[in-house]
Write a protein that holds these residues in place. Structure first.
Motif, PDB file in Angstrom:
ATOM      1  N   VAL A   1      -0.335  -5.479  -1.018  1.00 26.67           N
ATOM      2  CA  VAL A   1      -0.552  -5.707  -2.446  1.00 26.67           C
ATOM      3  C   VAL A   1      -1.999  -6.135  -2.677  1.00 26.67           C
TER       4      VAL A   1
ATOM      5  N   TRP B   1      -4.691  -0.595  -9.438  1.00 26.51           N
ATOM      6  CA  TRP B   1      -3.439  -0.830 -10.166  1.00 26.51           C
ATOM      7  C   TRP B   1      -3.072   0.361 -11.046  1.00 26.51           C
TER       8      TRP B   1
ATOM      9  N   SER C   1      -5.118  -4.521  -5.042  1.00 28.93           N
ATOM     10  CA  SER C   1      -5.930  -5.310  -5.952  1.00 28.93           C
ATOM     11  C   SER C   1      -7.407  -5.229  -5.599  1.00 28.93           C
TER      12      SER C   1
ATOM     13  N   LEU D   1       6.073   1.108  -0.410  1.00 27.84           N
ATOM     14  CA  LEU D   1       5.856  -0.338  -0.417  1.00 27.84           C
ATOM     15  C   LEU D   1       7.159  -1.105  -0.668  1.00 27.84           C
TER      16      LEU D   1
END
Lengths: 389, 45, 369
Positions: A269, A278, A273, A293
Motif C-alpha cells: 500500500v 491511487w 502511495s 492485493l
C-alpha cells in the motif's frame, strides 16, 4: 495420484505414472525441437516480448517457491526453533530440486545455454542485476546441495563425510540466508531498469524488497503445502517425530506467514502511495492489482490468522495453497501481465502450448525426483544410525 | 594506458567490479574473523 | 567531468584499484557524466523526410542483411505499422493524421537504435556484450552473448531484436550506427543515401546547435523539443518534429534518468546485505544459543533437584524397608524359637496332634512370598 504410486515395489501402471510418463515423453519431444530447430519453433517469444513463461514462471516463481529451504533452516538453526526440525529436510530438498529445475529451465530459455558460465569466466557484467542473480543462484545451488548432502550420505552410509558437513550447518545456513536475500530481491530489481514497460502499479523502487518479503511468505506457505502433500502420499515414510510435528509446523509457519503477509500488505500500500498511483486503481489494471492485493495478500493473511487462532489445520493448509497461487499470480503479473502493458493487444505475449509443455515437464521431473528421493533417503524420517540432525 | 571515464555506465562498471571483489573478501573474512573471535570461548559449544 | 582510470579488464585489474581510487577521489562526490567528448550522432528531421525508404535500403546494403520480402521501392509497406527485426536494423513508418497545419501530407518516423549516452542494454548485460564507443555507437559483441535477452527487456526504445529462428548461433541484432564505417571516416549507410538531408551526421554537440537553430528559424514548423537531448539521459540520435513526438509514435514518458541510475540503488544494496546480514544472523544465532544454554542449565538444575528429592525419598523408603525386613526377621526368629519350644514339648502328645506339622510347613512358604 494413488497411494500405490508412492511406494516402491507396487505395480508400475498407476494413473500417476501413466500421466507422468506421457508428460515426460511429450517434454522430451519438445526438448529435441527446442535444441535442434530453435526458440522460434516452440515459443511465442518476439522482439517485443523477449521473456515468456520460462522466465516468468520457471525462474521467478520457481526461485520464490524454493525459498522454503532458507526460511526453514534459518528458523531452526539460527532462530533456535527446534520444534520445527522435522520440516528442515523436506524444505531443503524442495529448495534444492526447485533451484535445479530453475537452472535446467534457463538452459531452454537462453539462446546459447552452453555459454551460461560466460558471465563468470569470460566477461563480468557487474552493472547488471542479472549478473548478481546468476552469481547468487549458482552459489546458493551449491550451498543447497551441501545442505542436502547429509541425507544422501546417510543413505549411502558415508559417515565421515556426513559428520564434516553437519559441522558446517550454521555457516551454510548463514550463507544461504545472505545469498537468498540477495537473489530473491535482485529478481525483483531486474525490472527496475524498465520503468517505461512495467505498469506503474507494479513498478516500484521497492520491487527488490517486495520480492524478498514475498519469497519468505512463499517459502513458509510452500513448507505447509509440501508437508500436506507428503503426508497424503508418503505417510508411510514418516516417522513419529514428523507425524507429531506436522501440525506444530502448520500452526507455527501459518502464524509466521500471516504476520509477514500483513507486513507485505502494508509495504505494498505504501508503494502505491509513494508512486502516487491511487488514481490508477480505478482502471482495469488497477482492479486486477486490487484482486492481487486483496485476494492474494489480505485474504490469506486473514485466513491464516483465523486458522491459527482456531487451530484449524485444514484451513491453514488450504490457505497455504492459496498463498502459493497468489505468489504465482504476482510473479506472472510483473513479468507478463503488467509488463508491456502499453503495447496493443496484438503485440502482447501468450505462451505457446509447447512452452507450457516444457514447464509442466520440468515440474513433473521435480515431483518424480522428490518421490525418488523421499522413498529412499531419510527425508521424512530420521535415520536410526544418526541421532539428531 | 591512462584513460578517462566519460559515462556513468563505465564508472559503475568500475566501482561495481571492485565491490564484487570486496564482497568475496568480506564473506571469507567475516567467517575467519568469527573463528578468531570465538576461538578462546570458555564454554564447550 | 572525466575521471582518469586504468584499463579495467578483469578481476586482476583490481590490483590497480589503489591508483585508480586515488584519482577518483579528486572528483566531486556528486558525480555527473556527460559522455564522450566529440562523439558523433545523427539528427533526424521529420519535416524533411519523404518516406522513400532509401535509408532502409542503404542500411540493408552496407550491413549485408538478407533481402526483404518486398522490395524497398514498394512504398505500400508504409501502410502498416512496422518495427525493426532481426533482419532489419531500421524502418520508416508513416503517420497520416498530423496536428501541425504548416505540414501538408503525412509525417514519417525513422526507427533505429538511438545509441543512448548511457545505454540500458549495456547496463543490463551480464557479459558486457554491449559497449558505447568513443565515436558514440552502441555496439554488440556476439562472441560472448549468452542470449538471455535482458537487453531487450531493458531497452526503453524496444530496439534489440533476436534471431529466434537460429538454434545454434542466435544473435541480438540491432543498428550499429555503422560503427565499422564511421571508424573509417565514412557516413552511416542510411545517412549516405538520404536524398533530402532529413538525416544529418555530425558531432552531437554541433547537431544540437543545428537543431536549435532550425527551431528558432522556423518556430511554426517545429515543436520546441529536441527528442534525444535528455531522454533516458540523452541519446546520440536526435530528432526534430513538426508535431508532438507521441503523434509520430515516440514515447514522451521515458523520463531523463539514465538507465544505470535506475538500478544503482539496488546494486549498492548488495554489499550492504553482505556486510550486515552475517553479523545480524550470527547475533541472532548467538542469542538463541544462549537462550538454549540457559534453558539447558535450568533443566539440569531442575533435574538435579528432582534426583536429590528422589534420593532422599528412596533413602527413607530403604530405611523403612530395612526396618520392615528386620521386623520380619525378628518375627521369623521368634517363630523358630517358638516352634523349637513347641517341638520340644511334642513327643508327649504325638499321637493326637496331626495338624501341627502342617502348620509349621506353611509358615516359611508364606514368608518367602
Amino acid at each position: 495420484m494413488s497411494d500405490e504410486a508412492a511406494t516402491t515395489g507396487k505395480p508400475l501402471l498407476t494413473p500417476f505414472n501413466v500421466i507422468a510418463g506421457i508428460i515426460v515423453v511429450l517434454g522430451l519431444i519438445v526438448t529435441v525441437l527446442r535444441f535442434t530447430v530453435g526458440l522460434d519453433a516452440v515459443t511465442n517469444l518476439s522482439d517485443y516480448n523477449p521473456w515468456g513463461i520460462w522466465i516468468g514462471f520457471d525462474l521467478l516463481v520457481g526461485v520464490a517457491l524454493a525459498a522454503g529451504g532458507y526460511v526453514t533452516s534459518a528458523a531452526v538453526y539460527l532462530f533456535g526453533m527446534k520444534k520445527y526440525h522435522s520440516a528442515v529436510r523436506p524444505a531443503i530438498l524442495t529448495g534444492f530440486l526447485g533451484y535445479t529445475l530453475v537452472v535446467i529451465a534457463l538452459h531452454y530459455d537462453v539462446g546459447r545455454p552452453w555459454r551460461l558460465p560466460y558471465p563468470f569466466i569470460m566477461q563480468r557484467g557487474t552493472t547488471s542485476l542479472l549478473f548478481e542473480v546468476a552469481a547468487c543462484v549458482a552459489l546458493y545451488l551449491t550451498v543447497l546441495f551441501i545442505e542436502f548432502s547429509p541425507a544422501a550420505m546417510e543413505w549411502l552410509g558415508l559417515k565421515r563425510a556426513r559428520k564434516l558437513v553437519v559441522r558446517l550447518t550454521i555457516l551454510l545456513t548463514i550463507f544461504g540466508v545472505v545469498l537468498s536475500t540477495l537473489h530473491q530481491s535482485s529478481l525483483g530489481a531486474l525490472f527496475l531498469i524498465a520503468p517505461a514497460k512495467l505498469h506503474p502499479l507494479w513498478y516500484s523502487p521497492y520491487l527488490p524488497v517486495y520480492f524478498f518479503v514475498s519469497s519468505i511468505i512463499a517459502g513458509l506457505s510452500m513448507v505447509i503445502f509440501e508437508s500436506t502433500l507428503s503426508h497424503r502420499y508418503f505417510a508411510d515414510k514418516m516417522d513419529a517425530a514428523h507425524l507429531k510435528e506436522k501440525d506444530t509446523v502448520a500452526l507455527g509457519f501459518g502464524k509466521a506467514a500471516s504476520l509477514v503477509l500483513a507486513g507485505y500488505f502494508i509495504i505494498k500500500v505504501i508503494g502505491v502511495s509513494e508512486g502516487n498511483n491511487w488514481h490508477l486503481l480505478s482502471t482495469n489494471y488497477g482492479l486486477w492489482f486490487l484482486v492481487e492485493l486483496l485476494g492474494f495478500v489480505a485474504l490469506p493473511c486473514f485466513l491464516y490468522a483465523v486458522g491459527v487462532r482456531d487451530k484449524n489445520i485444514k484451513l491453514i493448509k488450504w490457505t497455504a495453497a492459496w498463498t502459493v497461487l497468489g505468489l504465482v499470480v504476482n510473479r506472472l503479473n510483473i513479468s507478463l501481465v503488467a509488463f508491456n502493458w502499453h503495447l496493443p493487444a496484438s503485440e502482447r505475449y501468450f505462451p505457446h502450448w509447447m512452452e507450457i509443455v516444457i514447464t509442466v515437464f520440468l515440474v513433473t521431473l521435480g515431483v518424480l525426483a522428490f518421490r525418488f528421493i523421499v522413498t529412499r533417503m531419510p527425508i521424512l524420517y530420521s535415520h536410526p544410525d544418526y541421532e539428531d540432525h | 594506458m591512462e584513460e578517462s571515464i566519460h559515462t556513468l555506465q563505465e564508472y559503475m562498471f568500475h566501482t561495481e567490479s571492485i565491490t564484487y571483489i570486496l564482497i568475496i573478501g568480506a564473506l571469507l573474512g567475516i567467517t575467519f574473523f568469527w573463528l578468531f573471535l570465538s576461538q578462546r570461548d570458555d564454554d564447550e559449544e | 567531468m572525466s575521471i582518469t582510470r586504468r584499463k579495467f579488464l578483469s578481476w586482476l585489474g583490481a590490483a590497480t584499484a589503489g591508483t585508480t581510487l586515488g584519482n577518483t577521489a579528486n572528483a566531486a562526490s556528486n558525480k555527473h557524466f556527460s559522455g564522450y567528448p566529440n562523439s558523433m550522432g545523427v539528427l533526424f528531421d521529420n519535416t524533411r523526410c519523404i518516406g522513400c525508404r532509401k535509408c532502409e535500403e542503404g542500411c540493408n546494403t552496407v550491413n549485408e542483411l538478407p533481402a526483404p520480402e518486398r522490395p524497398f521501392d514498394d512504398l505500400s509497406v508504409l501502410n502498416t505499422r512496422r518495427r525493426t527485426d532481426a533482419k532489419t536494423y531500421t524502418i520508416v513508418n508513416r503517420y497520416d493524421a498530423v496536428s501541425n497545419v504548416k505540414i501538408k501530407g503525412p509525417l514519417y518516423r525513422k526507427v533505429q537504435c538511438n545509441h543512448c549516452l548511457e545505454p540500458a542494454c549495456a547496463s543490463a548485460c551480464f557479459v558486457r556484450a554491449f559497449s558505447k564507443t568513443k565515436k558514440g555507437a552502441v555496439i554488440y559483441d556476439a562472441s560472448v552473448c549468452v542470449g538471455c535477452r535482458y537487453c531487450m527487456i531493458a531497452c526503453p526504445f524496444e530496439i534489440p531484436t533476436y534471431e529466434y529462428d537460429s538454434a545454434f548461433e542466435p544473435r541480438v541484432m540491432k543498428c550499429t550506427m555503422c560503427s565499422p564505417r564511421i571508424e573509417k571516416g565514412l557516413l552511416p549507410g542510411c545517412v549516405e543515401v538520404c536524398p533530402t538531408e532529413a538525416l544529418t551526421y555530425g558531432k552531437r554537440t554541433n547537431l544540437l546547435q543545428v537543431a536549435r537553430a532550425r527551431i528558432s528559424k522556423f518556430p511554426d514548423r517545429y515543436v520546441n523539443h529536441i527528442y534525444g537531448e535528455n531522454e533516458m539521459g540523452g541519446t546520440s540520435w536526435l530528432y526534430l518534429s513538426a508535431v508532438p513526438y507521441k503523434e509520430v509514435g515516440m514515447r514522451e514518458d521515458l523520463g531523463v534518468t539514465p538507465a544505470p541510475k535506475l538500478t544503482a540503488g539496488a546494486l549498492s544494496g548488495v554489499p550492504i546485505v553482505v556486510g550486515i546480514w552475517p553479523v545480524l544472523l550470527t547475533g541472532i544465532y548467538a542469542m538463541s544459543k544462549r537462550k538454549e544454554k540457559i534453558a539447558n542449565t535450568e533443566t539440569k538444575l531442575a533435574v538435579a533437584a528432582a534426583v536429590e528429592q528422589a534420593n532422599t525419598e528412596a533413602k527413607a523408603n530403604l530405611k523403612s524397608e530395612i526396618e520392615a525386613v528386620n521386623k520380619m526377621k525378628q518375627k521369623e526368629i521368634d517363630n523358630a524359637v517358638k516352634k523349637a519350644l513347641e517341638e520340644a514339648a511334642k513327643p508327649k502328645e504325638e499321637e493326637d496332634s496331626d495338624a501341627q506339622p502342617e502348620k509349621a510347613e506353611k509358615k516359611p512358604s508364606e514368608e518367602g512370598s
